[in-house]
Enzyme design. Structure first.
Site, mmCIF file in Angstrom:
data_model
loop_
_atom_site.group_PDB
_atom_site.id
_atom_site.type_symbol
_atom_site.label_atom_id
_atom_site.label_comp_id
_atom_site.label_asym_id
_atom_site.label_seq_id
_atom_site.Cartn_x
_atom_site.Cartn_y
_atom_site.Cartn_z
ATOM 1 N N THR A 137 47.732 39.972 37.516
ATOM 2 C CA THR A 137 47.903 39.441 36.210
ATOM 3 C C THR A 137 49.034 39.901 35.340
ATOM 4 O O THR A 137 48.619 40.634 35.031
ATOM 5 C CB THR A 137 46.671 38.971 35.482
ATOM 6 O OG1 THR A 137 45.325 38.977 35.910
ATOM 7 C CG2 THR A 137 46.697 38.498 34.448
ATOM 8 N N VAL A 140 36.435 31.439 40.181
ATOM 9 C CA VAL A 140 37.649 31.910 38.274
ATOM 10 C C VAL A 140 37.754 33.677 37.881
ATOM 11 O O VAL A 140 36.312 33.545 38.304
ATOM 12 C CB VAL A 140 37.072 30.909 37.054
ATOM 13 C CG1 VAL A 140 37.970 31.218 36.338
ATOM 14 C CG2 VAL A 140 37.323 29.453 37.470
ATOM 15 N N GLY A 141 38.366 33.950 37.679
ATOM 16 C CA GLY A 141 38.365 35.646 37.597
ATOM 17 C C GLY A 141 38.382 35.759 35.929
ATOM 18 O O GLY A 141 38.523 34.470 35.152
#
Length: 357
Positions: free
Chosen positions: A222, A251-252
């Site tokens: 990320t 979804v993280g």
């Protein structure tokens, strides 16, 4: 991956473009604002944010500029389009932006067909009363607000990666306690295998096959960025295309305020990276900011947030950076070597700090 313990405290060693020597794992910004901090050596993204904020744009605008640059460059294949295919071979986008002055947040998750994640997140913040918009409806919203699309977010590289994964019988993956019907599913809960045809009972159950061994820098990463502008206001943002070979719809932590990033003008900000499925259970960036509010220095706040996760999940992989409202920054990590990038007026260019486990 060998279990790590907190006896292996993270500390900074010098690295980057311009090798930079620091003592311990905290660095002081003795100069005035602005300041830009980002996860990883995403140098061009930090430069883009710096140009924006140094030219007088707000912290929010600078965060969007920096994260957009990373999306366009497809940083490490883990940000923007063209990377991290899910089990179906599709790339989707998660992003978040947070204004530390107003505490407003805009975010999108599992967004299909639109490549501009951070811009879509800002549109959610600017033009709705919502915080998070998800899935195909996030795409419809973003396109209706003027972003380009629909666009195929896959690339030749992501499809090649996906094909090789399929040829390897879809291993590794994120399933646990299931029985596959064939090498790549569909999967069924092994406790209910009797509900399906007898061929299921002859397959090999898949236990908890997920491990940190397939969570790493180039498949599960990320960009999280914090900017303090010339007025001393802070904003944070995050963009990612998520975990490689994730279950579709997953979804993280990327679009979750308090997990991937968090900011409060009165205190400072934080950015996180790593195994988002685990980290989002602890809201590490919210923890970092609240610890700094209570008087912790950034290096202790970062270390404390990571240690809370490591006590429960000693094999997890992740890291955070912390920056207080005075521009003091630090990093902490567990399970891998972490780097974060900084630019402030005292620097001639971006400096990259390495945090060792």
């Amino acid at each position: 991956m060998a279990t790590k313990t907190l006896s292996s405290t993270c500390f900074l060693t010098p690295t980057f473009l311009l090798l930079f020597l620091v003592t311990g794992h905290q660095a002081l910004n003795s100069g005035p604002y602005p300041v830009v901090v980002s996860t990883w050596p995403f140098v061009e993204a930090v430069r883009a944010a710096w140009r924006a904020v140094d030219n007088g744009l707000s912290a929010v605008d600078a965060v969007v500029e920096g994260c957009s640059a990373c999306e366009e460059l497809r940083c490490d294949g883990t940000v923007g389009p063209g990377g991290s295919p899910d089990e179906n071979g599709e790339t989707t986008i998660d992003a978040l932006v947070m204004d530390g002055v107003t505490m407003e947040v805009g975010a999108v998750a599992a967004m299909r067909y639109v490549k501009d994640g951070i811009k879509a997140a800002r549109l959610v913040m600017q033009h709705t009363e919502h915080t998070l918009v998800v899935g195909e409806q996030a795409s419809v919203f973003a396109i209706s607000m003027g972003l380009p699309g629909p666009t195929n977010l896959s690339s030749s590289e992501s499809m090649e990666k996906w094909i090789k994964w399929k040829e390897n019988h879809c291993q590794p993956n994120f399933w646990k306690d299931v029985v596959p019907k064939g090498g790549c599913g569909p999967y069924h809960a092994k406790d209910f295998v009797g509900l399906y045809d007898e061929t299921c009972s002859n397959t090999t159950p898949v236990g908890n096959i997920r491990s940190s061994s397939h969570i790493g820098l180039h498949n599960h990463d990320t960009i999280s960025m914090a900017v303090i502008d010339k007025m001393g206001h802070i904003a944070v943002g995050t963009s990612t295309n998520g975990a490689t070979f994730k279950i579709p719809g997953r979804v993280g932590d990327g679009p979750i305020a308090g997990s991937s990033s968090y900011a409060d003008d009165e205190v400072g900000g934080c950015g996180a990276t790593g195994d988002g499925d685990i980290m989002m259970r602890f809201l590490p960036c919210y923890q970092v900011v609240e610890s700094m509010r209570l008087g912790m220095e950034p290096k202790l706040a970062a270390k404390d947030a990571i240690s809370r996760i490591a006590r429960k999940f000693p094999d997890f992989v992740g890291a955070v950076f912390a920056i207080n409202k005075n521009g003091v920054h630090a990093g902490a990590c567990h399970g891998w070597t972490f780097q974060y990038s900084v630019r402030n007026p005292d620097m001639d260019d971006v400096k990259v700090y390495t945090v060792l486990p």
